[in-house]
Motif scaffolding. Structure first.
Motif, PDB file in Angstrom:
ATOM      1  N   PRO A 119      34.618  64.988  49.830  1.00  0.00           N
ATOM      2  CA  PRO A 119      34.242  64.103  50.945  1.00  0.00           C
ATOM      3  C   PRO A 119      35.473  63.690  51.751  1.00  0.00           C
ATOM      4  CG  PRO A 119      33.265  63.370  48.871  1.00  0.00           C
ATOM      5  CD  PRO A 119      34.250  64.434  48.522  1.00  0.00           C
ATOM      6  N   GLN A 120      35.315  63.626  53.074  1.00  0.00           N
ATOM      7  CA  GLN A 120      36.416  63.234  53.946  1.00  0.00           C
ATOM      8  C   GLN A 120      36.645  61.724  53.866  1.00  0.00           C
ATOM      9  OE1 GLN A 120      38.401  65.372  55.837  1.00  0.00           O
ATOM     10  NE2 GLN A 120      37.344  66.887  54.576  1.00  0.00           N
ATOM     11  N   TYR A 121      37.908  61.338  53.709  1.00  0.00           N
ATOM     12  CA  TYR A 121      38.251  59.923  53.605  1.00  0.00           C
ATOM     13  C   TYR A 121      38.591  59.350  54.978  1.00  0.00           C
ATOM     14  CZ  TYR A 121      38.341  59.162  48.557  1.00  0.00           C
ATOM     15  OH  TYR A 121      37.986  58.980  47.252  1.00  0.00           O
ATOM     16  N   GLU A 122      38.256  58.072  55.134  1.00  0.00           N
ATOM     17  CA  GLU A 122      38.588  57.338  56.348  1.00  0.00           C
ATOM     18  C   GLU A 122      39.392  56.099  55.959  1.00  0.00           C
ATOM     19  OE1 GLU A 122      34.879  56.449  58.171  1.00  0.00           O
ATOM     20  OE2 GLU A 122      34.201  58.539  58.201  1.00  0.00           O
ATOM     21  N   GLN A 123      39.829  55.361  56.969  1.00  0.00           N
ATOM     22  CA  GLN A 123      40.634  54.168  56.699  1.00  0.00           C
ATOM     23  C   GLN A 123      40.369  53.113  57.764  1.00  0.00           C
ATOM     24  OE1 GLN A 123      44.834  54.581  55.316  1.00  0.00           O
ATOM     25  NE2 GLN A 123      45.345  53.427  57.151  1.00  0.00           N
ATOM     26  N   ILE A 124      40.211  51.864  57.332  1.00  0.00           N
ATOM     27  CA  ILE A 124      40.059  50.754  58.279  1.00  0.00           C
ATOM     28  C   ILE A 124      41.018  49.634  57.877  1.00  0.00           C
ATOM     29  CG2 ILE A 124      37.629  51.301  58.679  1.00  0.00           C
ATOM     30  CD1 ILE A 124      36.995  48.704  57.051  1.00  0.00           C
ATOM     31  N   GLU A 125      41.187  48.681  58.783  1.00  0.00           N
ATOM     32  CA  GLU A 125      42.045  47.528  58.522  1.00  0.00           C
ATOM     33  C   GLU A 125      41.241  46.245  58.681  1.00  0.00           C
ATOM     34  OE1 GLU A 125      45.193  47.810  61.299  1.00  0.00           O
ATOM     35  OE2 GLU A 125      46.223  49.450  60.266  1.00  0.00           O
ATOM     36  N   MET A 126      41.511  45.292  57.807  1.00  0.00           N
ATOM     37  CA  MET A 126      40.950  43.949  57.935  1.00  0.00           C
ATOM     38  C   MET A 126      42.116  42.968  57.843  1.00  0.00           C
ATOM     39  SD  MET A 126      37.489  44.101  55.576  1.00  0.00           S
ATOM     40  CE  MET A 126      36.930  42.486  56.152  1.00  0.00           C
ATOM     41  N   PHE A 127      42.023  41.874  58.597  1.00  0.00           N
ATOM     42  CA  PHE A 127      43.095  40.882  58.595  1.00  0.00           C
ATOM     43  C   PHE A 127      42.606  39.632  57.874  1.00  0.00           C
ATOM     44  CE2 PHE A 127      43.958  43.738  62.078  1.00  0.00           C
ATOM     45  CZ  PHE A 127      45.293  44.048  61.841  1.00  0.00           C
ATOM     46  N   ILE A 128      43.287  39.336  56.773  1.00  0.00           N
ATOM     47  CA  ILE A 128      42.861  38.262  55.876  1.00  0.00           C
ATOM     48  C   ILE A 128      43.765  37.045  56.078  1.00  0.00           C
ATOM     49  CG2 ILE A 128      42.327  37.676  53.491  1.00  0.00           C
ATOM     50  CD1 ILE A 128      40.830  40.146  54.596  1.00  0.00           C
ATOM     51  N   PRO A 129      43.189  35.862  56.337  1.00  0.00           N
ATOM     52  CA  PRO A 129      44.018  34.655  56.460  1.00  0.00           C
ATOM     53  C   PRO A 129      44.866  34.458  55.202  1.00  0.00           C
ATOM     54  CG  PRO A 129      41.773  34.212  57.162  1.00  0.00           C
ATOM     55  CD  PRO A 129      41.758  35.576  56.551  1.00  0.00           C
TER      56      PRO A 129
END
Length: 227
Positions: A119-129
């Motif tokens: 399976p092809q992998y993806e990447q996202i970003e989240m900004f945590i206080p």
């Protein structure tokens, strides 16, 4: 007498001839073996294949089981270069394949097929206080580890950054995996952050009630003193 001479003459002719024939046979097979060795050496090949980082674990297998079986199947030697060597792209690792030329090419085809099937992998970003990072990670990393295990995604906290608008400290959370894994991990992270906000709100409400209660008590005491 003549028979004896003929016999000696015959032996004299046969022995050298036999030696020549045997010597020729030995020379032929010796040269053939040397030629085969030279041919084998010329067919030996070392090939490098770029493998996406997310595929490395699947190619190696648990305890190296997959790559060992792969080496036996194709009669080659396979080893991943160290992470700080060969590849300039941190998203890839270099797999070095050694062996006879035709075996190496067959192994390369199979490796590329394995990569394509994963399976092809993806990447996202989240900004945590910053004040929520500890709550998200949990004691000894228990919470974020549970999110990883449940979603099967990879979660990594990056360095703190500054929000230029609100001037607050945030940490960047990098989530990688398949689209389904990322969605599951993101939902769990958002749920955890929502719980944190609720707890924060409850604390603020309690802190607002306490001073009000104290001030009311002081007013009552003042009234009693006046009486």
């Amino acid at each position: 007498m003549f028979a004896s001479v003929d016999r000696r003459l015959l032996y004299g002719l046969l022995v050298p001839s036999s030696c020549i024939i045997i010597g020729s046979i030995i020379w032929y097979y010796s040269n053939q073996k040397k030629g085969q060795i030279r041919s084998n050496r010329s067919e030996y090949l070392v090939l490098e294949v770029r493998v996406p980082v997310y595929c490395v674990g699947s190619i190696i297998g648990k305890g190296g089981e997959v790559i060992k079986r792969f080496q036996q199947q194709f009669s080659v030697r396979c080893v991943f270069a160290k992470e700080d060597e060969k590849s300039l792209d941190e998203n890839y690792r270099i797999l070095i394949i050694r062996g006879q030329q035709h075996h190496v090419y067959e192994a390369e085809v199979e490796i590329r097929r394995m990569i394509a099937d994963l399976p092809q992998y993806e990447q996202i970003e989240m900004f945590i206080p910053e004040n929520a990072c500890g709550y998200l990670i949990g004691r000894n990393g228990a919470t974020i580890r549970d999110i990883r295990d449940t979603s099967k995604a990879r979660l990594n906290m990056d360095k703190k950054i500054i929000d230029n608008v609100e001037k607050k400290n945030f940490s960047r959370l990098i989530i990688s995996g398949t689209s389904e894994q990322i969605a599951a991990a993101k939902a769990l992270v958002e749920e955890r952050l929502h719980n944190f906000e609720q707890k924060q709100q409850e604390r603020e409400n309690r802190s607002d009630i306490k001073p009000s209660f104290i001030s009311n008590v002081e007013i009552i005491l003042d009234d009693e003193n006046e009486d």
